[in-house]
Structures are given as structure tokens and as C-alpha cells.
Design a protein around this motif. Structure first.
Motif, mmCIF file in Angstrom:
data_model
loop_
_atom_site.group_PDB
_atom_site.id
_atom_site.type_symbol
_atom_site.label_atom_id
_atom_site.label_comp_id
_atom_site.label_asym_id
_atom_site.label_seq_id
_atom_site.Cartn_x
_atom_site.Cartn_y
_atom_site.Cartn_z
ATOM 1 N N GLY A 2 12.645 -2.905 3.776
ATOM 2 C CA GLY A 2 13.412 -4.547 3.825
ATOM 3 C C GLY A 2 12.369 -5.237 4.747
ATOM 4 N N ASN A 3 11.296 -4.952 5.027
ATOM 5 C CA ASN A 3 10.501 -5.801 5.919
ATOM 6 C C ASN A 3 9.913 -7.187 5.325
ATOM 7 N N SER A 4 10.545 -8.233 5.393
ATOM 8 C CA SER A 4 10.385 -9.282 4.683
ATOM 9 C C SER A 4 9.162 -10.298 5.095
ATOM 10 N N ASN A 5 8.715 -9.716 6.326
ATOM 11 C CA ASN A 5 7.220 -10.369 6.779
ATOM 12 C C ASN A 5 6.142 -9.975 5.920
ATOM 13 N N LEU A 6 6.331 -8.837 5.131
ATOM 14 C CA LEU A 6 5.300 -8.229 4.184
ATOM 15 C C LEU A 6 5.633 -8.557 2.692
ATOM 16 N N GLU A 7 6.561 -9.473 2.545
ATOM 17 C CA GLU A 7 6.824 -9.714 1.038
ATOM 18 C C GLU A 7 6.300 -11.279 0.609
ATOM 19 N N TYR A 8 5.997 -11.418 -0.514
ATOM 20 C CA TYR A 8 5.533 -12.619 -1.188
ATOM 21 C C TYR A 8 5.760 -12.490 -2.512
ATOM 22 N N TYR A 9 5.296 -13.503 -3.154
ATOM 23 C CA TYR A 9 5.475 -13.812 -4.610
ATOM 24 C C TYR A 9 4.224 -13.905 -5.461
ATOM 25 N N TYR A 10 4.107 -12.958 -6.278
ATOM 26 C CA TYR A 10 2.728 -13.029 -7.109
ATOM 27 C C TYR A 10 3.234 -13.427 -8.518
ATOM 28 N N ASN A 11 2.846 -14.631 -8.951
ATOM 29 C CA ASN A 11 3.203 -15.173 -10.377
ATOM 30 C C ASN A 11 4.811 -14.977 -10.720
ATOM 31 N N GLY A 12 5.491 -15.404 -9.496
ATOM 32 C CA GLY A 12 6.829 -15.438 -9.624
ATOM 33 C C GLY A 12 7.569 -14.113 -9.549
ATOM 34 N N GLN A 13 7.106 -13.254 -9.156
ATOM 35 C CA GLN A 13 7.605 -11.858 -9.124
ATOM 36 C C GLN A 13 7.488 -11.445 -7.616
ATOM 37 N N GLY A 42 -23.085 17.834 14.379
ATOM 38 C CA GLY A 42 -21.922 17.256 14.556
ATOM 39 C C GLY A 42 -21.826 15.910 15.295
ATOM 40 N N GLY A 43 -20.587 15.650 15.529
ATOM 41 C CA GLY A 43 -20.240 14.323 16.349
ATOM 42 C C GLY A 43 -18.982 13.954 16.712
ATOM 43 N N SER A 44 -18.684 12.890 17.556
ATOM 44 C CA SER A 44 -17.365 12.772 18.069
ATOM 45 C C SER A 44 -16.956 11.354 17.155
ATOM 46 N N PHE A 45 -15.850 11.503 16.642
ATOM 47 C CA PHE A 45 -15.499 10.123 15.663
ATOM 48 C C PHE A 45 -13.999 9.703 15.976
ATOM 49 N N SER A 46 -13.875 8.582 15.872
ATOM 50 C CA SER A 46 -12.506 7.994 15.812
ATOM 51 C C SER A 46 -12.535 6.778 14.902
ATOM 52 N N GLY A 47 -11.240 6.292 14.419
ATOM 53 C CA GLY A 47 -11.059 5.314 13.329
ATOM 54 C C GLY A 47 -9.819 4.656 13.357
ATOM 55 N N TYR A 48 -9.548 3.470 12.771
ATOM 56 C CA TYR A 48 -8.511 3.049 12.410
ATOM 57 C C TYR A 48 -8.170 2.029 11.359
ATOM 58 N N SER A 49 -7.277 1.848 10.894
ATOM 59 C CA SER A 49 -7.002 1.172 9.650
ATOM 60 C C SER A 49 -6.197 -0.352 9.817
ATOM 61 N N LEU A 50 -6.590 -1.147 9.049
ATOM 62 C CA LEU A 50 -5.909 -2.530 9.010
ATOM 63 C C LEU A 50 -5.676 -2.904 7.438
ATOM 64 N N LEU A 51 -5.306 -1.981 6.807
ATOM 65 C CA LEU A 51 -5.480 -2.159 5.342
ATOM 66 C C LEU A 51 -4.459 -2.059 4.598
ATOM 67 N N TYR A 52 -4.041 -2.998 3.754
ATOM 68 C CA TYR A 52 -2.812 -2.802 3.255
ATOM 69 C C TYR A 52 -2.915 -3.212 1.401
ATOM 70 N N LYS A 53 -2.044 -2.349 0.739
ATOM 71 C CA LYS A 53 -2.049 -2.472 -0.477
ATOM 72 C C LYS A 53 -1.021 -3.415 -1.330
ATOM 73 N N ALA A 54 -1.585 -4.017 -2.262
ATOM 74 C CA ALA A 54 -0.394 -4.976 -3.103
ATOM 75 C C ALA A 54 0.205 -4.120 -4.001
ATOM 76 N N VAL A 55 1.684 -4.287 -3.865
ATOM 77 C CA VAL A 55 2.552 -3.599 -4.734
ATOM 78 C C VAL A 55 3.721 -4.403 -5.247
ATOM 79 N N SER A 56 4.156 -4.060 -6.449
ATOM 80 C CA SER A 56 5.180 -4.989 -7.082
ATOM 81 C C SER A 56 6.505 -4.584 -6.342
ATOM 82 N N GLY A 57 7.514 -5.690 -6.355
ATOM 83 C CA GLY A 57 8.822 -5.430 -5.879
ATOM 84 C C GLY A 57 8.917 -5.504 -4.123
#
Length: 237
Positions: free
Chosen positions: A100-111, A80-95
């Protein structure tokens, strides 16, 4: 005869002492080398950003897989062992962003699209024996704590630790979204990493080297030797 018995006993004791458990602390891991060694084990470590006292899996100029093996080629158990981790991962989603966080919004092919934070990353541990996978566990990387595997990773000659990241990920993108006013090439279902995707740290890896496989034959040899000596003494009497 006494000399023979003493040599046999010393050999068995030497074999048996290899079963003592040890702990890899990675305290000397900041030596600038990707492949490192500690207490007779070789493994790989990320050099950039490494704090110098852990094994660090990191996808930005580092490594996301490290394989442990004994330098003498013999087998071992990983407890066994001692573990720790973290994420800086984001997934692209339509809409629009659901909160309502506009800082994470963008346009892809006009959508209108948005990036959804992925809080959970996973890692896998695998045990190999003579090139064959004999044990595997997938666990959550973003929960810190001590992990034990019992006897699952026993009598192996390679132990592999991997941070699991999506293959279709983009790192170091040209711009972070902001206000829904820019176009970014992140199709729905793809992943975006803010600077890098995440990290996993391992410390205090507990290992028990397996005794040499010759231990049982040696014990049998000693018993046969004792029997032969007893028979010889009776014959001489």
C-alpha cells in the motif's frame, strides 16, 4: 665453478621471492585518474564519489567493471578480498503496491503500476589466462564481509571484477512516483534507479604473484651443473 654456482643460486632465489603474497589497499586511489596502479598492478577505479581508500564500482559517472593486470605482464594468483555493496534498484511491476505504499505507485498507459525495491545486487569475478576465461564466480554484493577463493584464480594474467546490473534500466528519471497521481514510462519488467543503481566496494585484495616459469628449468640446470662439476672433479683427480 664457485662463481657459476653462486650465480645459479642467486637466480633461483630471485625467482622464488616473487611468490610472496601482497595486499592492495587502494589507499592512494583518490588521485583523479580512472586507471590507477599499486604495487605493480594496474586497474580501473571510479573517480566520482570515491572515498579514496577502496576500489569503488559505481554506475553514476563511474565504472562497473575493473580489470587487474601486472604491469610487467606476468601471471598472478588472487586469493580474496573485503567486499561491501548496496542497492538503489527498483523493478516496474503491474498493479498496486502490495504494502500500500502509494509513493511507489504510478500509472503506465493508464494502468496502475508500482516500483518494487530490489534489495540484492550481485557481482562477478573472472580470471583470464592468455585471453581465455578460466575461472568465474558470481556472489551477492549486498552482504559485507571477507571473501576467499582458495586456488580458483591461480596462474592468471587478468582478474576482472564487475557489478552486475540489468541492461534495461533507467537512471535519472524525470520524476519519482508519488501518490499514484503521475504517469511514468516504466513498462513492467523494466528497472528504475533512484539517482543511481547501486555500488560495490573492494578493499584489501590479496594477491600472490606467480614465480617466473623459468624456475623449474633453472633448478634442472643447477642440478646438471652440479653433476657436471662432480664428474669433472673426478676426471681431474
Amino acid at each position: 665453478m664457485r662463481v657459476i654456482l653462486a650465480l645459479m643460486l642467486a637466480t633461483i632465489l630471485a625467482v622464488g621471492t616473487e611468490a610472496g603474497a601482497l595486499t592492495l589497499t587502494f589507499n592512494n586511489s583518490s588521485n583523479g585518474l580512472t586507471t590507477q596502479t599499486e604495487q605493480g598492478f594496474a586497474f580501473q577505479n571510479s573517480v566520482p564519489y570515491n572515498p579514496g581508500n577502496v576500489l569503488y564500482l559505481h554506475d553514476d559517472g563511474g565504472i562497473i567493471t575493473s580489470t587487474f593486470s601486472r604491469q610487467n605482464g606476468q601471471r598472478f594468483n588472487v586469493l580474496g578480498g573485503s567486499f561491501s555493496g548496496y542497492s538503489l534498484l527498483y523493478k516496474a511491476v503491474s498493479g498496486a503496491h502490495p504494502a500500500g505504499n502509494s509513493n511507489l505507485e504510478y500509472y503506465y498507459n493508464g494502468q496502475l503500476s508500482h516500483l518494487a525495491f530490489v534489495p540484492d545486487l550481485y557481482y562477478s569475478v573472472q580470471g583470464y589466462r592468455s585471453g581465455q576465461l578460466v575461472a568465474q564466480v558470481t556472489q551477492l554484493a549486498t552482504i559485507a564481509g571477507n571473501v576467499g577463493w582458495g586456488r580458483l584464480f591461480s596462474n592468471i594474467d587478468q582478474f576482472r571484477l564487475s557489478l552486475l546490473l540489468p541492461n534495461n534500466r533507467t537512471t535519472y528519471a524525470p520524476r519519482w512516483p508519488g501518490g499514484g497521481a503521475i504517469n511514468l514510462p516504466y513498462a513492467p519488467g523494466n528497472y528504475f534507479c533512484n539517482e543511481w543503481c547501486g555500488g560495490l566496494q573492494l578493499d584489501n585484495l590479496k594477491i600472490a604473484p606467480v614465480p617466473l616459469p623459468a624456475a623449474l628449468p633453472l633448478l634442472a640446470l643447477v642440478l646438471m651443473g652440479l653433476g657436471f662439476i662432480g664428474w669433472l672433479r673426478r676426471r681431474m683427480a
